[in-house]
Scaffold this motif. Structure first.
Motif, short mmCIF file in Angstrom:
data_model
loop_
_atom_site.label_atom_id
_atom_site.label_comp_id
_atom_site.label_asym_id
_atom_site.label_seq_id
_atom_site.Cartn_x
_atom_site.Cartn_y
_atom_site.Cartn_z
N PHE A 45 0.84 -1.20 0.00
CA PHE A 45 0.00 0.00 0.00
C PHE A 45 0.87 1.26 0.00
O PHE A 45 0.55 2.24 -0.67
CB PHE A 45 -0.93 0.00 1.21
N ASP A 46 1.97 1.22 0.75
CA ASP A 46 2.90 2.37 0.76
C ASP A 46 3.53 2.55 -0.63
O ASP A 46 3.75 3.69 -1.07
CB ASP A 46 4.00 2.15 1.80
N GLU A 49 1.33 4.53 -2.86
CA GLU A 49 1.34 5.96 -2.56
C GLU A 49 2.53 6.64 -3.23
O GLU A 49 2.40 7.72 -3.82
CB GLU A 49 1.42 6.18 -1.04
N VAL A 50 3.69 6.02 -3.17
CA VAL A 50 4.90 6.63 -3.72
C VAL A 50 4.93 6.52 -5.24
O VAL A 50 5.37 7.44 -5.93
CB VAL A 50 6.16 5.97 -3.12
N GLY A 52 2.51 6.47 -7.29
CA GLY A 52 1.29 6.96 -7.92
C GLY A 52 1.49 7.94 -9.05
O GLY A 52 0.56 8.23 -9.80
N ARG A 111 -6.05 -1.53 -6.72
CA ARG A 111 -7.11 -0.53 -6.58
C ARG A 111 -8.47 -1.09 -7.00
O ARG A 111 -9.50 -0.64 -6.51
CB ARG A 111 -6.78 0.71 -7.41
N ARG A 120 -6.69 -1.44 3.07
CA ARG A 120 -5.85 -0.25 2.94
C ARG A 120 -6.46 0.93 3.69
O ARG A 120 -5.77 1.69 4.36
CB ARG A 120 -5.67 0.10 1.47
N ILE A 124 -4.49 2.79 7.55
CA ILE A 124 -4.02 4.15 7.79
C ILE A 124 -4.52 4.68 9.13
O ILE A 124 -4.06 5.73 9.59
CB ILE A 124 -4.45 5.11 6.65
#
Length: 251
Positions: A45-46, A49-50, A52, A111, A120, A124
């Motif tokens: 998941f991290d 984010e990076v 993306g 996704r 996910r 967080i």
């Protein structure tokens, strides 16, 4: 010896962050405990984010092609070992082809998975992935380790070409420079870069010295200030001379 790396631009900074996440992922996914597999999944998941940025894939493809053309120009150089050159060129071609074949946006398969996205969304939140919040996830965590590993590997598989590409690009970047022995007098070092563009700095020093480099740089100047840690772990200026090796890397 400890190696510290410093990126000179945002693109290399992103690649290094993704590489760091990839190393963590490989470690935790190859463990057997459910909690370790939870960390592996959270690391994916991290990664999303990076990674993306829509242009990351195209940036890597352009860099691979640029490296290929650059290496092809060495074919006529008598000092180059043809077998080694061909091996790198074949690796570039294989990695680039796999990245081209990776369809869609990076991580789109995750996704599109509502179950994974629900996990996910809870991860967080501190403590948000407890069994009473996500009973189906808790049930999955009770499955045999091999089954959990296979599931995670399957979810990660579409991301693999991207990480193979960035690993190769960073390897070629690291190999582009040669280490030079330096000494930071009274714990401080400066070097004029005279406008020459570099992508990354690598600093190697003996861990027994207990020195920690604080690095800053722009296209004109490089600064390294060494500190040390006391019992309270707070960095303190180091006034001793510090020997180290400096490598400036650029494609």
């Amino acid at each position: 010896m400890i190696v510290y790396e410093y990126p000179f631009n945002e693109r290399i900074r992103t690649l290094l962050r993704l590489e760091d996440l990839y190393e963590k992922f490989k470690f935790f996914v190859n463990q057997e405990h459910a909690m370790q597999h939870h960390v592996a999944l959270a690391t994916i998941f991290d990664m999303l984010e990076v990674a993306g940025r829509a242009d990351l894939k195209s940036d890597l493809l352009q860099e691979l092609e640029r490296q290929k053309q650059s290496l092809l120009s060495f074919r006529s150089n008598p000092k180059v070992v043809p077998e080694m050159l061909d091996a790198v060129l074949n690796e570039l071609e294989t990695v680039a082809s796999a990245l081209v074949g990776a369809q869609g946006k990076t991580g789109q398969n995750i996704r599109d998975n509502e179950w994974l996205m629900s996990i996910r969304g809870r991860t967080i939140i501190p403590g948000g992935a407890c069994e009473f919040d996500l009973p189906s996830y808790y049930a999955w965590q009770q499955r045999p380790a091999q089954q959990r590993y296979d599931d995670i590997a399957n979810w990660f598989a579409p991301l693999a070409p991207l990480f193979d590409a960035l690993s190769l690009v960073l390897r070629l970047l690291r190999d582009s420079g040669g280490p030079v022995k330096m000494i930071a007098l009274t714990g401080s070092y400066q070097q004029m870069l005279q406008g020459k563009v570099y992508q990354m700095l690598r600093l190697t020093l003996d861990e027994s010295i207990g020195a920690i480099p604080e690095i800053s740089a722009n296209k004109y100047m490089l600064w390294v200030r060494f500190t040390t840690q006391g019992g309270d772990m707070k960095p303190k200026p180091l006034e001793d001379d510090v020997p180290f090796e400096l490598t400036l890397c650029n494609f």
